[in-house]
Every structure is written in C-alpha cells, then in structure tokens.
Design a protein around this motif. Structure first.
Motif, PDB file in Angstrom:
ATOM      1  N   ASP A   4       0.823  -1.211   0.000  1.00  0.00           N
ATOM      2  CA  ASP A   4       0.000   0.000   0.000  1.00  0.00           C
ATOM      3  C   ASP A   4       0.853   1.256   0.000  1.00  0.00           C
ATOM      4  O   ASP A   4       0.338   2.350  -0.242  1.00  0.00           O
ATOM      5  CB  ASP A   4      -0.934   0.000   1.226  1.00  0.00           C
ATOM      6  N   GLU A   5       2.164   1.108   0.311  1.00  0.00           N
ATOM      7  CA  GLU A   5       3.025   2.293   0.338  1.00  0.00           C
ATOM      8  C   GLU A   5       3.540   2.593  -1.067  1.00  0.00           C
ATOM      9  O   GLU A   5       3.630   1.714  -1.905  1.00  0.00           O
ATOM     10  CB  GLU A   5       4.211   2.057   1.279  1.00  0.00           C
ATOM     11  N   ASP A   6       3.974   3.817  -1.205  1.00  0.00           N
ATOM     12  CA  ASP A   6       4.494   4.259  -2.507  1.00  0.00           C
ATOM     13  C   ASP A   6       5.876   3.647  -2.714  1.00  0.00           C
ATOM     14  O   ASP A   6       6.769   3.792  -1.882  1.00  0.00           O
ATOM     15  CB  ASP A   6       4.575   5.783  -2.522  1.00  0.00           C
ATOM     16  N   PRO A   7       6.070   2.907  -3.790  1.00  0.00           N
ATOM     17  CA  PRO A   7       7.383   2.270  -4.024  1.00  0.00           C
ATOM     18  C   PRO A   7       8.523   3.287  -4.093  1.00  0.00           C
ATOM     19  O   PRO A   7       9.638   3.011  -3.607  1.00  0.00           O
ATOM     20  CB  PRO A   7       7.199   1.563  -5.358  1.00  0.00           C
ATOM     21  N   ALA A   8       8.308   4.411  -4.669  1.00  0.00           N
ATOM     22  CA  ALA A   8       9.371   5.400  -4.788  1.00  0.00           C
ATOM     23  C   ALA A   8       9.774   5.906  -3.431  1.00  0.00           C
ATOM     24  O   ALA A   8      10.977   6.072  -3.107  1.00  0.00           O
ATOM     25  CB  ALA A   8       8.924   6.548  -5.661  1.00  0.00           C
ATOM     26  N   ALA A   9       8.783   6.102  -2.545  1.00  0.00           N
ATOM     27  CA  ALA A   9       9.107   6.561  -1.205  1.00  0.00           C
ATOM     28  C   ALA A   9       9.815   5.491  -0.440  1.00  0.00           C
ATOM     29  O   ALA A   9      10.761   5.758   0.339  1.00  0.00           O
ATOM     30  CB  ALA A   9       7.820   6.970  -0.492  1.00  0.00           C
ATOM     31  N   LEU A  10       9.398   4.226  -0.676  1.00  0.00           N
ATOM     32  CA  LEU A  10      10.053   3.102   0.014  1.00  0.00           C
ATOM     33  C   LEU A  10      11.503   2.985  -0.413  1.00  0.00           C
ATOM     34  O   LEU A  10      12.419   2.812   0.421  1.00  0.00           O
ATOM     35  CB  LEU A  10       9.285   1.815  -0.299  1.00  0.00           C
ATOM     36  N   ILE A  11      11.795   3.090  -1.704  1.00  0.00           N
ATOM     37  CA  ILE A  11      13.169   3.006  -2.204  1.00  0.00           C
ATOM     38  C   ILE A  11      13.996   4.172  -1.678  1.00  0.00           C
ATOM     39  O   ILE A  11      15.170   4.017  -1.305  1.00  0.00           O
ATOM     40  CB  ILE A  11      13.164   2.967  -3.733  1.00  0.00           C
ATOM     41  N   SER A  12      13.379   5.344  -1.625  1.00  0.00           N
ATOM     42  CA  SER A  12      14.089   6.533  -1.140  1.00  0.00           C
ATOM     43  C   SER A  12      14.463   6.359   0.305  1.00  0.00           C
ATOM     44  O   SER A  12      15.578   6.713   0.734  1.00  0.00           O
ATOM     45  CB  SER A  12      13.223   7.773  -1.337  1.00  0.00           C
ATOM     46  N   GLN A  13      13.581   5.799   1.094  1.00  0.00           N
ATOM     47  CA  GLN A  13      13.890   5.569   2.505  1.00  0.00           C
ATOM     48  C   GLN A  13      15.003   4.538   2.669  1.00  0.00           C
ATOM     49  O   GLN A  13      15.886   4.677   3.535  1.00  0.00           O
ATOM     50  CB  GLN A  13      12.616   5.103   3.224  1.00  0.00           C
ATOM     51  N   CYS A  14      14.962   3.499   1.819  1.00  0.00           N
ATOM     52  CA  CYS A  14      16.004   2.452   1.925  1.00  0.00           C
ATOM     53  C   CYS A  14      17.382   3.017   1.570  1.00  0.00           C
ATOM     54  O   CYS A  14      18.393   2.762   2.259  1.00  0.00           O
ATOM     55  CB  CYS A  14      15.675   1.285   1.001  1.00  0.00           C
ATOM     56  N   THR A  15      17.457   3.763   0.488  1.00  0.00           N
ATOM     57  CA  THR A  15      18.753   4.297   0.054  1.00  0.00           C
ATOM     58  C   THR A  15      19.278   5.340   1.014  1.00  0.00           C
ATOM     59  O   THR A  15      20.499   5.501   1.167  1.00  0.00           O
ATOM     60  CB  THR A  15      18.644   4.905  -1.348  1.00  0.00           C
ATOM     61  N   SER A  16      18.361   6.038   1.683  1.00  0.00           N
ATOM     62  CA  SER A  16      18.826   7.073   2.619  1.00  0.00           C
ATOM     63  C   SER A  16      19.452   6.442   3.856  1.00  0.00           C
ATOM     64  O   SER A  16      20.236   7.074   4.561  1.00  0.00           O
ATOM     65  CB  SER A  16      17.669   7.990   3.003  1.00  0.00           C
ATOM     66  N   HIS A  17      19.127   5.190   4.145  1.00  0.00           N
ATOM     67  CA  HIS A  17      19.700   4.522   5.316  1.00  0.00           C
ATOM     68  C   HIS A  17      21.013   3.776   5.009  1.00  0.00           C
ATOM     69  O   HIS A  17      21.665   3.253   5.920  1.00  0.00           O
ATOM     70  CB  HIS A  17      18.659   3.527   5.888  1.00  0.00           C
ATOM     71  N   PHE A  18      21.411   3.659   3.707  1.00  0.00           N
ATOM     72  CA  PHE A  18      22.689   3.028   3.370  1.00  0.00           C
ATOM     73  C   PHE A  18      23.848   3.950   3.770  1.00  0.00           C
ATOM     74  O   PHE A  18      23.860   5.144   3.436  1.00  0.00           O
ATOM     75  CB  PHE A  18      22.780   2.729   1.870  1.00  0.00           C
ATOM     76  N   LYS A  19      24.928   3.386   4.459  1.00  0.00           N
ATOM     77  CA  LYS A  19      26.128   4.142   4.867  1.00  0.00           C
ATOM     78  C   LYS A  19      27.339   3.486   4.169  1.00  0.00           C
ATOM     79  O   LYS A  19      27.891   2.490   4.645  1.00  0.00           O
ATOM     80  CB  LYS A  19      26.325   4.099   6.379  1.00  0.00           C
ATOM     81  N   ILE A  20      27.740   4.005   3.020  1.00  0.00           N
ATOM     82  CA  ILE A  20      28.843   3.406   2.246  1.00  0.00           C
ATOM     83  C   ILE A  20      30.132   4.238   2.304  1.00  0.00           C
ATOM     84  O   ILE A  20      31.141   3.903   1.659  1.00  0.00           O
ATOM     85  CB  ILE A  20      28.408   3.224   0.786  1.00  0.00           C
TER      86      ILE A  20
END
Length: 197
Positions: A4-20
């Motif tokens: 039910d969530e917006d895929p773009a928002a979900l991907i944005s949240q995931c990438t924002s939590h990556f620490k490379i």
C-alpha cells in the motif's frame, strides 16, 4: 501493508539509510596499499635483476681468465724451469765455496810471503847471515830463497850440477818434480815455477 506504500518513497527511505562512506574509504586505502606494494615490488625486482646481470658479467670474466690461465700453464715447462733454477743455485753455491777456499789459500800465501819479505828485510841488503859467515856465497842464498818458496833444488851426484827441482804446493797438496834441461831458458823455468805455486 507494504504494497500500500508508494514504491518510490520506500526506495528513497532504503537508500537514505545506506552508509557506504566507510566502505568507500576502505577500498581507497586498499587500492593505495596495493599500488604502493606493486611499485615497491617492481623496484626490488629491477634491483635484483641488475645485481644478477652484474654477477653474471663478473662470472664470465673470471671464467675467461681461469680458462686462459689453464691454457697457458704447462706442467712440463714449469718442472723444467724449477730444475734449471735448482741447478743454477747449486752451481752458484759451489762457485762461492770455491772462491772462499781460494781466498783462504791466497791469504795464507800472502802471510807466508809477508814473513819471507820481513826476514829478507831484517837481513838487509847484504844479508844478515853474511855477517855471521862471510863464506856463504850467492848459491846458498838462492837455495834458501827457493826453500822459502817451497822449491827444493837437488844436485847431480856425479856432476854436482843442480839439475832437479821439487816444487811443493802446501795449499793444494801438490808435488811436482822438474828436471832442469839446459836447452830451456831460465825465464821458462821461472814462469813454470810460479804457475805451479
């Protein structure tokens, strides 16, 4: 629900939590280390190759010198040269010994002649014996002089003429008997006596 969530928002949240950032820094450090190690290895390998080439040239030079020395060495000639030098050494040693013996003989002869000269000088021009016995003539004086030189003159029992001389050389241990022949001159016998002495 997730759907039910917006895929773009979900991907944005995931990438924002990556620490490379730490991983990227580690990869950079590893890359620098590998580059430094590779450069050091290349320099060390180049140095070893240069040393190996220098050692190879030195080995070739020494090997060539060794082969040249072996080709020039002749055992037969070497042994012959050693034998020649030994022979020369013994020859020189014998000559030195002979010269030393001859020197001693000449020294004794000089001392003997010096004694004769001293006796004659003590007798004077007329001779000391003449003062003791005026009857002593020139023949007796000559005979005495001959004896001092190692020459004994013998007279013939029948004619009374002096026709034989015995010449002794104490240094050489030689004795020469000379028959006096009137056909030879006094000069001839004088030279012969001196050579014999």
């Amino acid at each position: 629900m997730l759907l039910d969530e917006d895929p773009a928002a979900l991907i944005s949240q995931c990438t924002s939590h990556f620490k490379i950032a730490n991983d990227t820094a580690s990869l950079l450090r590893i890359s620098d280390s590998l580059s430094t190690l590779s450069q050091f290895r290349s320099q060390h390998l180049s140095s070893l190759q240069s040393s190996l080439a220098q050692l190879s040239r030195t080995h070739q030079t020494l090997s060539a010198n060794h082969n040249h020395t072996l080709s020039q060495h002749n055992p037969t000639n070497h042994a012959a040269e050693i034998l020649r030098l030994d022979t020369e050494k013994f020859k020189i040693a014998k000559q030195a010994s002979d010269l030393e013996i001859e020197g001693e003989r000449l020294q004794q002869e000089r001392e003997r002649l010096a004694g004769v000269a001293q006796d004659l000088e003590a007798e004077g021009v007329e001779g000391g014996e003449r003062e003791k016995a005026e009857s002593e003539d020139a023949t007796i004086l000559k005979l005495k002089l001959y004896r001092t030189l190692g020459i004994d003159v013998e007279a013939d029992a029948t004619t009374g003429q002096y026709n034989k001389a015995v010449v002794r050389n104490a240094a050489k241990g030689d004795v020469h008997v000379v028959n006096i022949d009137p056909k030879f001159s006094r000069h001839f016998y004088t030279n012969y006596f001196w050579r014999t002495m």
